[in-house]
Design a protein around this motif. Structure first.
Motif, PDB file in Angstrom:
ATOM      1  N   CYS A   1       2.402  -3.999   3.229  1.00 62.21           N
ATOM      2  CA  CYS A   1       0.973  -3.920   2.919  1.00 62.21           C
ATOM      3  C   CYS A   1       0.196  -3.204   4.015  1.00 62.21           C
ATOM      4  CB  CYS A   1       0.403  -5.317   2.699  1.00 62.21           C
ATOM      5  SG  CYS A   1       0.351  -6.294   4.207  1.00 62.21           S
ATOM      6  N   SER A   2       0.751  -3.173   5.220  1.00 51.80           N
ATOM      7  CA  SER A   2       0.044  -2.568   6.346  1.00 51.80           C
ATOM      8  C   SER A   2       1.034  -2.154   7.422  1.00 51.80           C
ATOM      9  CB  SER A   2      -0.952  -3.566   6.937  1.00 51.80           C
ATOM     10  OG  SER A   2      -0.252  -4.652   7.526  1.00 51.80           O
ATOM     11  N   GLN A   3       0.559  -1.375   8.371  1.00 57.94           N
ATOM     12  CA  GLN A   3       1.399  -0.983   9.493  1.00 57.94           C
ATOM     13  C   GLN A   3       1.771  -2.205  10.330  1.00 57.94           C
ATOM     14  OE1 GLN A   3       2.674   2.173   9.970  1.00 57.94           O
ATOM     15  NE2 GLN A   3       3.975   1.044  11.396  1.00 57.94           N
ATOM     16  N   ARG A   4       0.856  -3.165  10.407  1.00 57.87           N
ATOM     17  CA  ARG A   4       1.117  -4.397  11.168  1.00 57.87           C
ATOM     18  C   ARG A   4       2.353  -5.122  10.616  1.00 57.87           C
ATOM     19  NH1 ARG A   4       0.068  -9.668  10.256  1.00 57.87           N
ATOM     20  NH2 ARG A   4      -0.084 -11.003  12.078  1.00 57.87           N
ATOM     21  N   CYS A   5       2.424  -5.282   9.287  1.00 52.55           N
ATOM     22  CA  CYS A   5       3.575  -5.964   8.697  1.00 52.55           C
ATOM     23  C   CYS A   5       4.852  -5.142   8.875  1.00 52.55           C
ATOM     24  CB  CYS A   5       3.314  -6.262   7.228  1.00 52.55           C
ATOM     25  SG  CYS A   5       2.205  -7.673   6.981  1.00 52.55           S
ATOM     26  N   ALA A   6       4.743  -3.820   8.814  1.00 51.24           N
ATOM     27  CA  ALA A   6       5.911  -2.971   9.057  1.00 51.24           C
ATOM     28  C   ALA A   6       6.401  -3.143  10.491  1.00 51.24           C
ATOM     29  CB  ALA A   6       5.560  -1.513   8.778  1.00 51.24           C
ATOM     30  N   ASP A   7       5.477  -3.221  11.441  1.00 53.92           N
ATOM     31  CA  ASP A   7       5.851  -3.397  12.847  1.00 53.92           C
ATOM     32  C   ASP A   7       6.493  -4.761  13.084  1.00 53.92           C
ATOM     33  OD1 ASP A   7       4.927  -0.873  13.417  1.00 53.92           O
ATOM     34  OD2 ASP A   7       2.994  -1.563  14.214  1.00 53.92           O
ATOM     35  N   ILE A   8       5.995  -5.784  12.419  1.00 55.31           N
ATOM     36  CA  ILE A   8       6.593  -7.119  12.544  1.00 55.31           C
ATOM     37  C   ILE A   8       8.037  -7.081  12.057  1.00 55.31           C
ATOM     38  CG2 ILE A   8       6.543  -9.476  11.623  1.00 55.31           C
ATOM     39  CD1 ILE A   8       3.450  -9.231  11.623  1.00 55.31           C
ATOM     40  N   ASP A   9       8.266  -6.448  10.908  1.00 53.41           N
ATOM     41  CA  ASP A   9       9.614  -6.337  10.356  1.00 53.41           C
ATOM     42  C   ASP A   9      10.541  -5.587  11.307  1.00 53.41           C
ATOM     43  OD1 ASP A   9      11.391  -6.608   7.871  1.00 53.41           O
ATOM     44  OD2 ASP A   9      11.478  -4.451   8.290  1.00 53.41           O
TER      45      ASP A   9
ATOM     46  N   GLN B   1       0.863  -1.180   0.000  1.00 45.33           N
ATOM     47  CA  GLN B   1       0.000   0.000   0.000  1.00 45.33           C
ATOM     48  C   GLN B   1       0.902   1.233   0.000  1.00 45.33           C
ATOM     49  OE1 GLN B   1      -3.423  -0.153  -0.151  1.00 45.33           O
ATOM     50  NE2 GLN B   1      -3.027  -2.339  -0.419  1.00 45.33           N
ATOM     51  N   GLN B   2       0.499   2.254  -0.713  1.00 43.13           N
ATOM     52  CA  GLN B   2       1.317   3.468  -0.834  1.00 43.13           C
ATOM     53  C   GLN B   2       1.683   4.046   0.541  1.00 43.13           C
ATOM     54  OE1 GLN B   2       2.612   4.535  -3.659  1.00 43.13           O
ATOM     55  NE2 GLN B   2       3.719   6.166  -2.597  1.00 43.13           N
ATOM     56  N   ALA B   3       0.742   4.061   1.469  1.00 42.39           N
ATOM     57  CA  ALA B   3       0.972   4.677   2.784  1.00 42.39           C
ATOM     58  C   ALA B   3       1.992   3.926   3.630  1.00 42.39           C
ATOM     59  CB  ALA B   3      -0.346   4.785   3.539  1.00 42.39           C
ATOM     60  N   THR B   4       2.179   2.641   3.374  1.00 39.82           N
ATOM     61  CA  THR B   4       3.074   1.830   4.213  1.00 39.82           C
ATOM     62  C   THR B   4       4.154   1.122   3.400  1.00 39.82           C
ATOM     63  OG1 THR B   4       1.518  -0.016   4.093  1.00 39.82           O
ATOM     64  CG2 THR B   4       1.357   1.448   6.017  1.00 39.82           C
ATOM     65  N   ARG B   5       4.452   1.648   2.202  1.00 43.64           N
ATOM     66  CA  ARG B   5       5.458   1.000   1.364  1.00 43.64           C
ATOM     67  C   ARG B   5       6.743   0.762   2.116  1.00 43.64           C
ATOM     68  NH1 ARG B   5       6.710   3.170  -4.340  1.00 43.64           N
ATOM     69  NH2 ARG B   5       7.840   1.258  -4.335  1.00 43.64           N
TER      70      ARG B   5
END
Length: 52
Positions: free
Chosen positions: A14-22, A7-11
């Motif tokens: 796909c989501s903030q959740r996946c960014a936080d996991i990373d 998603q453009q907002a969290t590139r």
């Protein structure tokens, strides 16, 4: 992380959740950048010198 399209907002995620996991994986040391071995004794000496 999950395989969904980004998603453009969290590139590049796909989501903030996946960014936080990373980010959590970096914090816990699951991801590492290889480098030369660290000499613990020299690190302690450098830290003491920095305190002066």
């Amino acid at each position: 992380m999950c395989g969904k399209p980004t998603q453009q907002a969290t590139r590049p995620f796909c989501s903030q959740r996946c960014a936080d996991i990373d980010l959590g994986r970096w914090f816990t040391g699951q991801y590492r950048i290889p480098g030369p071995p660290v000499d613990e004794e020299n690190m302690e000496k450098d830290e003491r010198n920095d305190e002066r």
